[in-house]
Enzyme design. Structure first.
Site, PDB file in Angstrom:
ATOM      1  N   ASP A 149      -1.643  13.328 -10.006  1.00  0.00           N
ATOM      2  CA  ASP A 149      -2.140  13.523  -8.643  1.00  0.00           C
ATOM      3  C   ASP A 149      -3.035  14.756  -8.480  1.00  0.00           C
ATOM      4  OD1 ASP A 149      -0.384  11.410  -8.417  1.00  0.00           O
ATOM      5  OD2 ASP A 149       1.176  12.543  -7.404  1.00  0.00           O
ATOM      6  N   GLU A 179       4.722  15.883  -6.463  1.00  0.00           N
ATOM      7  CA  GLU A 179       3.719  14.828  -6.402  1.00  0.00           C
ATOM      8  C   GLU A 179       2.659  15.221  -5.381  1.00  0.00           C
ATOM      9  OE1 GLU A 179       5.899  10.732  -7.590  1.00  0.00           O
ATOM     10  OE2 GLU A 179       6.254  11.328  -5.524  1.00  0.00           O
ATOM     11  N   MET A 224       0.865  -1.195   0.000  1.00  0.00           N
ATOM     12  CA  MET A 224       0.000   0.000   0.000  1.00  0.00           C
ATOM     13  C   MET A 224       0.893   1.234   0.000  1.00  0.00           C
ATOM     14  SD  MET A 224      -2.693   1.359   2.903  1.00  0.00           S
ATOM     15  CE  MET A 224      -1.495   1.306   4.225  1.00  0.00           C
ATOM     16  N   ASN A 225       0.516   2.252  -0.811  1.00  0.00           N
ATOM     17  CA  ASN A 225       1.193   3.548  -0.656  1.00  0.00           C
ATOM     18  C   ASN A 225       0.170   4.656  -0.448  1.00  0.00           C
ATOM     19  OD1 ASN A 225       1.336   2.728  -3.613  1.00  0.00           O
ATOM     20  ND2 ASN A 225       2.105   4.782  -3.915  1.00  0.00           N
ATOM     21  N   ASP A 226       0.133   5.677  -1.253  1.00  0.00           N
ATOM     22  CA  ASP A 226      -0.579   6.928  -0.943  1.00  0.00           C
ATOM     23  C   ASP A 226      -2.051   6.760  -0.529  1.00  0.00           C
ATOM     24  OD1 ASP A 226       1.669   7.320  -2.498  1.00  0.00           O
ATOM     25  OD2 ASP A 226       0.629   8.334  -4.115  1.00  0.00           O
ATOM     26  N   TRP A 255      -3.508   5.648 -10.563  1.00  0.00           N
ATOM     27  CA  TRP A 255      -2.640   6.303  -9.601  1.00  0.00           C
ATOM     28  C   TRP A 255      -3.413   7.302  -8.749  1.00  0.00           C
ATOM     29  CZ3 TRP A 255       2.872   7.349 -12.006  1.00  0.00           C
ATOM     30  CH2 TRP A 255       3.427   6.116 -12.364  1.00  0.00           C
TER      31      TRP A 255
HETATM   32  N1  DQQ Z   1       2.423   7.476  -5.975  1.00  0.00           N
HETATM   33  C1  DQQ Z   1       1.468   7.337  -7.048  1.00  0.00           C
HETATM   34  C2  DQQ Z   1       1.650   8.548  -7.883  1.00  0.00           C
HETATM   35  C3  DQQ Z   1       2.236   9.526  -6.934  1.00  0.00           C
HETATM   36  C4  DQQ Z   1       3.163   8.684  -6.114  1.00  0.00           C
HETATM   37  C5  DQQ Z   1       1.708   6.034  -7.767  1.00  0.00           C
HETATM   38  C6  DQQ Z   1       3.537   9.318  -4.804  1.00  0.00           C
HETATM   39  O1  DQQ Z   1       0.427   8.987  -8.435  1.00  0.00           O
HETATM   40  O2  DQQ Z   1       2.887  10.582  -7.586  1.00  0.00           O
HETATM   41  O3  DQQ Z   1       1.483   4.947  -6.926  1.00  0.00           O
HETATM   42  O4  DQQ Z   1       3.934   8.368  -3.860  1.00  0.00           O
END
Ligand code: DQQ
Length: 568
Positions: free
Chosen positions: A174, A229, A46-48, A107
């Protein structure tokens, strides 16, 4: 099935707190680094955080998720909902690659609540040519408060790089929550980069949320910052901690604006506070805000790609931020998951107008169980260490405040010591100076083979009239016997005057995350640590003072934290 009945079932079974000691034991043996009350999916990467919002009384959190593994890739929008921001129910991914405009990944993006209460999301798609484009999705069924199904706009992509608009197809991503302008048109910004590393927030306007026109000038840009970002742009009240809706028309001097950018090159979330000129559509940061490496940050540890939303029910602005692992990728693959979200934080502008204040949402306090309380203890100089007995130190919430006497014995700060992380790294916690280090040792093994220390040092400012400089550090160098993890010592300045105020620290400890708030939320540092010995019931909590002057601990409260029901 009727929605009311569904809600009833969910309230009955979904929204409760689990406190199973037996399962905590299994948890400790098999997965010692999974957390008890921080948001994470059951498995995988998991990220953002994406599109946080409140809809019909339900909080939604979407997140960048890889359904197929514990490393970044195959990105979809994972989706969970909650009634209290503490316990979360998992739903199937809300948005997955399915059309040419997002076939290579869905994204980051944001939600906007349109007049009348209808939510929409704007997200970046990696299209069939691997260009970054912006897409729109809307809920299929507005009477479902859980918003489980989403339809993509047939007009997608709504924004795309072309030969004419000069946008770099590799750096166009983003979208923020959109806001309404004075002319009744929507505005949105997208993170980007121009030649020679000028980071920028490209501004678009639209009357109908479908047809967007690029403004000739960006909302803001800055040389040498590299790609921006996950920008976030929101109003804050000049005084008080009440949040403001993103589209609110409050005007200066009662309202300021915050522009946060996630600086990819530094992996930092930096912000400025400034003025948004609604007629010219430009944002100008206030004097004194630097945009270099010492720019103010939401968090001085691990915390990235954050996003706020306005909680209209409680009139708060709430911040979510991704906390990455700091272990080698092979360890993430072995444990089958990677990435946490920090505890959601209420965020507002401090009285000085120069910095944002953050504090864990108050709902998290309902997890507080057994409490240990101390008052008025003197921590003698040169090596006082006291153990806080009586709580499970691997899953805890600790609030402590210190009063330093003999401030005149503080060492003067060295000329050129302007980077707190550098000070913390040089002035390692075992080195004794006048005032400090004093603070907490968390996730510690009994005989201190392992521990993460969160502590303060006080220096005299170079000019007497400037008083003192308080530095807060979070030291991961002794966190684990496994030396392959990131061992950075993080640091932040805390803008308080120790002559008048106690130095307070709140630390949320949760197995592999240590989230610390200094000076009642003036400086935050989040660390990720992976102890080998200080696990589960073998984890200890200490208060210490290693400085050459004594320090008074005025109050300490430590609580066991119950396990929340998160995505099970
Ligand atoms: N993570 C997303 C992007 C963003 C980046 C891709 C920032 O949209 O710029 O997983 O962690």
């Amino acid at each position: 099935m009727d929605i009311g009945f569904l809600m009833f079932l969910w309230m009955l079974f979904g929204n409760y707190v689990v406190h199973l000691d037996a399962s905590m034991h299994v948890h400790a043996l098999n997965q010692p680094y999974r957390t008890g009350y921080h948001f994470q999916p059951p498995k995988n990467w998991m990220n953002d955080p994406n599109g946080p919002m409140l809809y019909k009384g339900i909080y939604h959190l979407f997140y960048q998720w890889n359904p197929n593994g514990a490393v970044w890739g195959n990105i979809v929008w994972g989706h969970s909902t909650s009634t209290d921001l503490v316990n979360w129910v998992r739903h199937p991914p809300a948005i997955s690659p399915s059309q040419p405009s997002d076939i290579n990944g869905c994204w980051a993006g944001s939600a906007t609540i349109l007049p009348g209460g209808k939510p929409v999301v704007f997200y970046t798609g990696m299209d069939h040519m691997n260009r970054q484009v912006q897409n729109l999705a809307v809920p299929k069924n507005l009477s479902d408060p859980f918003l489980r199904e989403w339809s993509k706009s047939p007009e997608n992509p709504l924004l795309a790089p072309t030969a004419d608009n000069g946008i770099d197809p590799d750096n166009f991503r983003d979208p923020t929550t959109a806001w309404l302008g004075h002319d009744g048109h929507w505005r949105v910004i997208i993170g980007s980069k121009m030649d020679r590393g000028r980071g920028l927030a490209i501004l678009y306007k639209s009357k109908d949320f479908i047809n967007w026109v690029k403004s000739p000038e960006p909302l803001h840009s800055d040389d040498g910052t590299g790609v921006w970002e996950c920008p976030d742009f929101f109003p804050v009240a000049r005084s008080g901690s009440t949040g403001i809706d993103t589209s609110s028309f409050g005007t200066a001097p009662r309202v300021k604006h915050v522009l946060k950018i996630s600086v990819a090159e530094l992996a930092h979330d930096c912000y400025t506070v400034g003025t948004y000129d609604r007629t010219r559509d430009v944002y100008v940061p206030d004097k004194g805000f630097v945009r270099n490496r010492s720019a103010p940050r939401f968090d001085y540890g691990k915390f990235y790609a954050s996003k706020t939303f306005f909680d209209a029910a409680t009139r708060r602005r709430i911040l979510w931020g991704w906390v990455n692992e700091s272990s080698p990728e092979k360890d993430d693959i072995e444990k089958g998951w990677s990435g946490l979200q920090a505890i959601p934080r209420k965020i507002w502008l401090g009285g000085s107008g120069k910095q944002l204040i953050q504090w864990p949402i108050m709902e998290i306090e309902k997890l507080r169980a057994k409490q240990v309380k101390w008052r008025n203890k003197v921590l003698m100089e040169k090596g006082s260490i006291l153990e806080v007995h009586g709580i499970t130190a691997s899953q805890a919430d600790v609030e402590v405040s210190f009063e330093a006497r003999d401030l005149e014995k503080a060492d003067p700060i060295e000329p050129g010591w302007t980077d707190a992380q550098l000070i913390c790294s040089q002035e390692n916690e075992s080195v004794k100076t006048g005032l400090g280090p004093f603070g907490l040792m968390v996730l510690a093994s009994k005989n201190l083979e392992e521990y993460t220390s969160v502590y303060f040092r006080i220096f005299k400012a170079r000019n007497d009239s400037d008083g003192y400089v308080v530095v807060m550090c979070s030291d991961q160098s002794r966190s684990s016997l496994n030396k392959n993890n990131d061992r950075t010592t993080y640091g932040a300045f805390v803008d308080i005057n120790p002559s008048y105020q106690p130095i307070s620290l709140r630390t949320l400890i949760d197995h592999s995350i240590v989230e610390s708030y200094g000076g009642r939320g003036k400086a935050c540092i989040t660390s990720r640590v992976y102890p080998k010995m200080a696990i589960g019931e073998s984890s200890h909590l200490y208060v210490f003072n290693r400085g050459s002057q004594s320090v008074r601990l005025s109050t300490l409260s430590a609580w066991n934290m119950k396990t929340a029901h998160i995505n099970i």
